[in-house]
Design an enzyme around this catalytic site. Structure first.
Site, short mmCIF file in Angstrom:
data_model
loop_
_atom_site.label_atom_id
_atom_site.label_comp_id
_atom_site.label_asym_id
_atom_site.label_seq_id
_atom_site.Cartn_x
_atom_site.Cartn_y
_atom_site.Cartn_z
N HIS A 308 4.54 2.66 -22.10
CA HIS A 308 4.57 3.30 -23.47
C HIS A 308 3.30 2.10 -23.94
O HIS A 308 3.50 1.03 -23.63
CB HIS A 308 5.83 3.23 -24.09
CG HIS A 308 6.19 3.63 -25.40
ND1 HIS A 308 5.69 2.71 -26.17
CD2 HIS A 308 6.34 4.75 -25.73
CE1 HIS A 308 5.91 3.47 -27.37
NE2 HIS A 308 6.27 4.87 -27.22
N ASP A 365 10.47 10.73 -22.43
CA ASP A 365 9.54 12.13 -22.40
C ASP A 365 10.73 11.76 -20.37
O ASP A 365 10.35 13.15 -20.60
CB ASP A 365 8.96 12.66 -22.37
CG ASP A 365 8.20 12.64 -23.95
OD1 ASP A 365 9.30 12.97 -24.35
OD2 ASP A 365 7.11 12.32 -24.23
N1 CMC Z 1 0.76 5.99 -14.06
C1 CMC Z 1 0.57 5.48 -13.49
N2 CMC Z 1 -0.34 4.34 -14.06
C2 CMC Z 1 -0.41 4.59 -15.02
C3 CMC Z 1 0.40 4.87 -16.85
C4 CMC Z 1 1.18 5.97 -15.89
N3 CMC Z 1 2.07 6.47 -16.52
N4 CMC Z 1 0.69 4.31 -17.69
C5 CMC Z 1 -0.15 3.63 -17.61
N5 CMC Z 1 -0.45 2.80 -16.16
C6 CMC Z 1 -1.72 2.16 -15.64
C7 CMC Z 1 -2.96 2.65 -16.62
O1 CMC Z 1 -3.36 3.06 -15.80
C8 CMC Z 1 -3.26 0.98 -16.47
O2 CMC Z 1 -3.90 0.38 -15.59
P1 CMC Z 1 -5.15 -0.63 -15.24
O3 CMC Z 1 -4.33 -2.35 -15.94
O4 CMC Z 1 -5.08 -1.11 -13.78
O5 CMC Z 1 -6.09 -0.32 -15.66
C9 CMC Z 1 -2.73 0.59 -17.71
O6 CMC Z 1 -1.29 1.27 -16.61
C10 CMC Z 1 -2.01 -0.01 -18.83
O7 CMC Z 1 -2.71 1.78 -19.04
P2 CMC Z 1 -3.13 2.46 -20.48
O8 CMC Z 1 -3.07 3.56 -20.55
O9 CMC Z 1 -4.33 1.11 -21.13
O10 CMC Z 1 -2.03 2.12 -21.76
P3 CMC Z 1 -2.37 2.11 -23.27
O11 CMC Z 1 -0.55 2.03 -24.07
O12 CMC Z 1 -3.23 3.11 -23.68
O13 CMC Z 1 -1.32 4.77 -22.71
C11 CMC Z 1 0.36 5.82 -22.56
C12 CMC Z 1 0.42 3.91 -22.63
C13 CMC Z 1 1.23 6.32 -22.90
C14 CMC Z 1 -0.78 7.00 -23.26
C15 CMC Z 1 0.65 5.60 -20.82
O14 CMC Z 1 1.53 4.72 -20.34
C16 CMC Z 1 0.66 6.90 -20.23
O15 CMC Z 1 -0.71 7.48 -20.73
N6 CMC Z 1 1.68 7.49 -19.87
C17 CMC Z 1 2.50 8.85 -19.60
C18 CMC Z 1 2.22 10.15 -20.58
C19 CMC Z 1 3.16 9.14 -21.10
O16 CMC Z 1 4.79 9.42 -20.60
N7 CMC Z 1 2.99 9.87 -22.88
C20 CMC Z 1 4.36 9.71 -23.27
C21 CMC Z 1 4.53 8.38 -24.01
S1 CMC Z 1 6.44 8.08 -24.88
C22 CMC Z 1 6.12 9.51 -25.99
C23 CMC Z 1 5.51 10.11 -27.07
O17 CMC Z 1 4.85 8.54 -28.02
O18 CMC Z 1 5.11 10.58 -27.45
#
Ligand code: CMC
Length: 429
Positions: A308, A365
């Site tokens: 998140h 989710d």
């Molecule tokens: N699986 C594997 N690796 C992950 C995941 C994941 N679900 N989420 C983040 N990472 C890794 C990412 O690859 C990165 O690694 P590194 O530092 O080595 O490059 C690190 O963790 C930080 O990730 P980020 O994408 O920079 O983090 P963010 O804050 O931009 O993204 C997020 C947050 C929710 C978009 C992301 O965690 C994600 O894509 N999660 C899966 C989708 C999901 O479940 N979304 C629902 C969010 S909650 C409900 C809502 O808000 O609607």
């Protein structure tokens, strides 16, 4: 940085900016005067990871401590003690309603819960294969055409009318979106029922049977909607605020929010989680294989429902939903192998340094889809259910933005394209 002043040095010149503090002691540097003071310097922050877009008195969350409060009330208390309509009132108007206020609110919503029959013609034009989120966004926008009067935001009465109108009509659109896909007749529900009860009846009533409400399902849906009702400046809410900041109407702003919610990194994650869990099950249930894929940077696979932007410890909504998933499946006597796969994945991730180091925990989710599935809601409808829950949050944020007379949202950029070039005639290219 002193207590209330931050100093920034640009090209050897120092500039001072005020520091503002929120009621929970969050600190922000107010850079409203940055460009003027520095001769055009801006800040850049793709994804707005460090940028506040507004001051808001609606929702507080502390991602480190896993705290979420609506108007000061803990999400745990609201999920346990309030119902969805009370929470909607609280979010929109700032206080928990008295019984009289709640009754009037519900009565006013019910008066508005008829959708122009011609909307069915629009619905008819969509192919059965259309994703319900695309249909819902289009129908919500279409409401603008059926209700063309613009909202005078200086009139509380006008605002109130627009709010009860959308709260009344939106569940009808949600139900129609699902029923159309299933070839079921479209219906207007039953105004003798509670808000959530009516949603369920509109969605599930079969044309040849009486519909009887299951209190376990009503309670579970009520809780899920409350947990999704607001989450401060997330992608869809920011979209609603920014679209509304151009003085576009409430329904048009909400339609934009629905589109933003659809993406799998946001609300679309609940559908993506279920599809992922189902995929793992069909592939033999080997969670280790999928953990490895999620960690492999050359593989685009992500563990959906994990991570998140703000919660870096745990998502309090996920904690409540996990317990609810166990209860609802138990009460309904549903045995779903994907619940075990979900629990297995969570267990492994919580002990895996990749996830621990990056502070990736199950989010709201991860378990919600399992409950929706147990209720008989089709996977493609999960994000629509999220939209139904988020509706009062979007409305309250839109209302707050308009009442505060916020300026039109218009970010700057740093241009990195070509410098000036002389035009070349087509024959010379
Ligand atoms: N699986 C594997 N690796 C992950 C995941 C994941 N679900 N989420 C983040 N990472 C890794 C990412 O690859 C990165 O690694 P590194 O530092 O080595 O490059 C690190 O963790 C930080 O990730 P980020 O994408 O920079 O983090 P963010 O804050 O931009 O993204 C997020 C947050 C929710 C978009 C992301 O965690 C994600 O894509 N999660 C899966 C989708 C999901 O479940 N979304 C629902 C969010 S909650 C409900 C809502 O808000 O609607």
């Amino acid at each position: 940085m002193s207590d209330n002043i931050a100093t920034l040095e640009v090209n050897g010149e120092k500039h001072e900016f005020p520091i503002i503090k929120g009621t929970e002691n969050e600190i922000a540097i107010d850079i409203k005067k940055l460009r003027g003071a520095t001769g055009g310097v801006i800040t850049i922050d793709p994804g707005y990871k460090n940028t506040g877009s507004c001051e808001s008195a609606i929702t507080f969350l502390d991602g480190e401590k896993g705290v979420l409060r609506y108007r000061g009330y803990a999400i745990e208390d609201l999920a346990e003690k309030a119902d969805f309509l009370e929470v909607a009132y609280l979010l929109i108007f700032g206080e928990l309603p008295t019984s009289e206020q709640l009754e009037k609110f519900h009565k006013d919503i019910k008066k508005e819960s008829v959708v122009d029959d011609d909307v069915k013609k629009i619905l008819d034009a969509f192919p059965k294969s259309a994703h319900p989120m695309g249909v819902l966004a289009s129908l919500t926008n279409a409401l603008t055409a059926f209700n063309p009067s613009s909202v005078n935001v200086d009139s509380e009465e006008d605002m109130y009318k627009a709010i009860v109108k959308i709260l009344g009509k939106f569940p009808v659109l949600v139900a129609w979106t699902m029923r159309k896909k299933q070839g079921l007749p479209l219906d207007y529900g039953d105004s003798s029922l509670g808000y959530v009860e009516n949603v369920l009846k509109m969605m599930f009533k079969q044309p040849n049977e009486e519909y009887s409400l299951n209190p376990i399902v009503v309670n579970a849906l009520d809780k899920l909607l409350i947990l999704h009702a607001d989450h401060e400046q997330n992608c869809s809410t920011s979209t609603v605020r920014i679209v509304g900041s151009s003085h576009a109407g409430l329904f048009a702003s909400l339609a934009a929010g629905i589109s933003a919610l659809w993406g799998p990194l946001h609300g679309g994650a609940n559908q993506a989680v279920l599809e992922m869990l189902e995929g793992i099950r069909q592939d033999g249930g080997d969670t280790k294989k999928y953990m490895a894929k999620a960690k492999d940077k050359s593989d685009p696979f992500r563990l959906m429902g994990f991570g998140h932007r703000v919660y870096k410890n745990f998502d309090p909504r996920a904690t409540i939903i996990k317990v609810a998933a166990d209860e609802v499946l138990g009460d309904l006597g549903v045995e779903d192998p994907i619940l075990d796969i979900a629990k297995g994945l969570e267990q492994e991730a919580l002990q895996d340094s990749y996830f621990v180091d990056r502070k990736l925990y199950p989010n709201v989710d991860f378990y919600s889809g399992i409950i929706y599935r147990a209720m008989g809601i089709p996977t493609e409808m999960f994000t629509v259910m999220f939209a139904l829950g988020r509706l009062p949050g979007w409305i309250s944020q839109w209302r707050e933005m308009r009442l505060r007379k916020e300026p039109i949202g218009r970010p700057r950029q740093v241009y990195v394209g070509e410098n000036h070039r002389n035009f070349k005639n087509i024959s010379d290219r």
